[in-house]
Scaffold this motif. Structure first.
Motif, PDB file in Angstrom:
ATOM      1  N   ARG B 211       0.843  -1.201   0.000  1.00 35.96           N
ATOM      2  CA  ARG B 211       0.000   0.000   0.000  1.00 35.96           C
ATOM      3  C   ARG B 211       0.875   1.248   0.000  1.00 35.96           C
ATOM      4  N   GLU B 212       1.862   1.220   0.871  1.00 38.86           N
ATOM      5  CA  GLU B 212       2.791   2.347   0.999  1.00 38.86           C
ATOM      6  C   GLU B 212       3.536   2.589  -0.317  1.00 38.86           C
ATOM      7  N   CYS B 213       4.015   1.498  -0.890  1.00 36.80           N
ATOM      8  CA  CYS B 213       4.801   1.593  -2.122  1.00 36.80           C
ATOM      9  C   CYS B 213       3.941   2.143  -3.267  1.00 36.80           C
ATOM     10  N   LEU B 214       2.711   1.648  -3.392  1.00 36.05           N
ATOM     11  CA  LEU B 214       1.830   2.134  -4.460  1.00 36.05           C
ATOM     12  C   LEU B 214       1.488   3.607  -4.254  1.00 36.05           C
ATOM     13  N   GLU B 215       1.278   3.980  -2.998  1.00 38.18           N
ATOM     14  CA  GLU B 215       0.947   5.374  -2.714  1.00 38.18           C
ATOM     15  C   GLU B 215       2.087   6.302  -3.122  1.00 38.18           C
ATOM     16  N   MET B 216       3.298   5.888  -2.748  1.00 43.46           N
ATOM     17  CA  MET B 216       4.459   6.732  -3.029  1.00 43.46           C
ATOM     18  C   MET B 216       4.803   6.777  -4.517  1.00 43.46           C
ATOM     19  N   ASN B 217       4.712   5.618  -5.162  1.00 42.01           N
ATOM     20  CA  ASN B 217       5.227   5.525  -6.526  1.00 42.01           C
ATOM     21  C   ASN B 217       4.171   5.642  -7.613  1.00 42.01           C
ATOM     22  N   TRP B 218       2.921   5.592  -7.225  1.00 47.44           N
ATOM     23  CA  TRP B 218       1.873   5.716  -8.242  1.00 47.44           C
ATOM     24  C   TRP B 218       0.935   6.862  -7.926  1.00 47.44           C
ATOM     25  N   PHE B 219       0.277   6.777  -6.777  1.00 47.35           N
ATOM     26  CA  PHE B 219      -0.800   7.726  -6.500  1.00 47.35           C
ATOM     27  C   PHE B 219      -0.292   9.142  -6.234  1.00 47.35           C
ATOM     28  N   GLU B 220       0.937   9.259  -5.736  1.00 47.41           N
ATOM     29  CA  GLU B 220       1.460  10.602  -5.486  1.00 47.41           C
ATOM     30  C   GLU B 220       2.239  11.145  -6.676  1.00 47.41           C
ATOM     31  N   THR B 221       2.484  10.298  -7.670  1.00 53.01           N
ATOM     32  CA  THR B 221       3.272  10.768  -8.807  1.00 53.01           C
ATOM     33  C   THR B 221       2.553  10.523 -10.127  1.00 53.01           C
ATOM     34  N   ILE B 222       2.699   9.317 -10.655  1.00 57.75           N
ATOM     35  CA  ILE B 222       2.177   9.024 -12.001  1.00 57.75           C
ATOM     36  C   ILE B 222       0.656   9.097 -12.047  1.00 57.75           C
ATOM     37  N   GLY B 223       0.022   8.524 -11.018  1.00 63.47           N
ATOM     38  CA  GLY B 223      -1.433   8.448 -11.017  1.00 63.47           C
ATOM     39  C   GLY B 223      -2.112   9.802 -11.114  1.00 63.47           C
ATOM     40  N   LYS B 224      -1.413  10.827 -10.647  1.00 60.86           N
ATOM     41  CA  LYS B 224      -2.015  12.163 -10.650  1.00 60.86           C
ATOM     42  C   LYS B 224      -2.022  12.793 -12.041  1.00 60.86           C
ATOM     43  N   SER B 225      -1.065  12.320 -12.861  1.00 62.40           N
ATOM     44  CA  SER B 225      -0.914  12.980 -14.156  1.00 62.40           C
ATOM     45  C   SER B 225      -2.012  12.556 -15.126  1.00 62.40           C
TER      46      SER B 225
END
Lengths: 117, 225
Positions: B211-225
């Motif tokens: 969960r932590e890893c996905l949040e840091m590497n997807w939802f806070e970065t790529i997922g937002k774009s």
């Protein structure tokens, strides 16, 4: 951390109950005392992904969520991970760039021909 | 009923149009061996890559992954009559492969390494305040977009693979068996020779780490774009 069992009240706390007035403060403290702490709640939420949660715990969880949007999000995110993880195998070709060699494909096709024959 | 999967149609090349009026089980009786054979060969082209990559992520050994894919296709040919057509071909083939992978792990029967659990010993570090409530600065953030949306984005699957690859091998096996293969907890305990409570702890920690890893590497970065 203060002596009280639960004192979030950060400005903009999006939980349903967040010490915005005297009554909410009393409720937050009461719920904080009588439901599992978040550290325990996340364990329970993980366990509930694998086995059914007892009714009493389900009620406590719901009440706890009133004062803690973070545990509620955690549960939603566990379900998110569960849902996407189930789909992962069918998207493995997008997740990886490992090469499935053409000679291996041909070998497998030959085996399949033998099997069908 | 959906007989098509990612542009692949097993029934292509069947000259007798009348069989389309029947249910899949009826069609299979009509299908000749050569038709099954040509369909099977097409599976290798259409789904081989996907199955191989999934198998490789799971077992990490190319030669084992290739064998598992081969076994999957052979089993699919043998059990083609059981394919009802309710799911897509890829889903059906992935289901067979998952069983093959679980069988592979069952044969390995390894002892769990304690260091795997130690790896996560600080998984809660800073996340909770001393009395056990979330540290609100570091608590879970809202995740957007919705799962249905991310499933169409290759970067999400790459991030998930990267996050999985950061996990210790045995813990990852526990997670993938439970969440991807849908193996019941008791069976995982038997396959990996671990206790029920040990499994619960491992799953809890691996979910938290992922969960932590996905949040840091997807939802806070790529997922937002």
């Amino acid at each position: 951390m203060p002596d009280e069992p639960y004192n979030p009240s950060p400005i903009g706390n999006p939980s349903v109950l967040a010490r915005r007035n005297w009554l909410q403060t009393k409720l937050v403290i009461f719920i904080g005392k009588h439901t599992p702490k978040c550290r325990e709640m996340v364990r329970i939420l993980s366990q509930s992904m694998d086995e059914p949660m007892p009714l009493m715990m389900r009620i406590k969880k719901r009440i706890h969520f009133l004062i803690c949007c973070w545990c509620q999000r955690y549960e939603e995110q566990l379900r998110y991970i569960h849902e996407t993880a189930r789909q992962f195998p069918e998207h493995a070709d997008e997740a990886s760039s490992a090469i499935f060699h053409s000679d291996t494909k041909e070998r497998i096709k030959r085996k399949l021909v033998e099997q069908a024959g | 009923m959906n007989f098509r999967a990612r542009g692949c149609n097993v029934y292509e090349g069947i000259s007798d149009v009348s069989i389309w009026k029947h249910k899949p089980a009826d069609e299979l009786r009509i299908m000749t061996k050569s038709t099954i054979q040509s369909a099977a060969e097409r599976w290798v082209d259409d789904h081989g890559e996907c199955l191989y990559r999934f198998a490789l992520i799971r077992v990490r050994k190319p030669e084992v992954a290739e064998d598992l894919v081969q076994e999957t296709f052979l089993a699919a040919v043998r059990g083609y009559e059981k394919f009802s057509g309710r799911s897509s071909e890829r889903t059906w083939l992935c289901g067979i492969l998952k069983h093959k992978i679980v069988d592979y792990f069952r044969k390995l029967r390894r002892e769990p390494s304690f260091t795997d659990l130690e790896f996560f010993s600080d998984e809660c570090l800073g996340k909770f305040v001393s009395i056990g409530f979330w540290n609100h600065e570091k608590g879970p953030k809202e995740w957007k977009p919705e799962p249905d949306e991310v499933m169409h984005r290759a970067e999400f699957w790459q991030t998930m693979r990267d996050c999985l690859s950061k996990l210790p091998q045995k813990v990852r096996d526990v997670f993938t068996m439970r969440e991807m293969d849908d193996v019941p907890s008791k069976e995982i305990c038997a396959i990996l020779s671990i206790s029920d409570s040990n499994l619960r702890v491992m799953l809890h920690r691996v979910r938290m780490a992922l969960r932590e890893c996905l949040e840091m590497n997807w939802f806070e970065t790529i997922g937002k774009s």
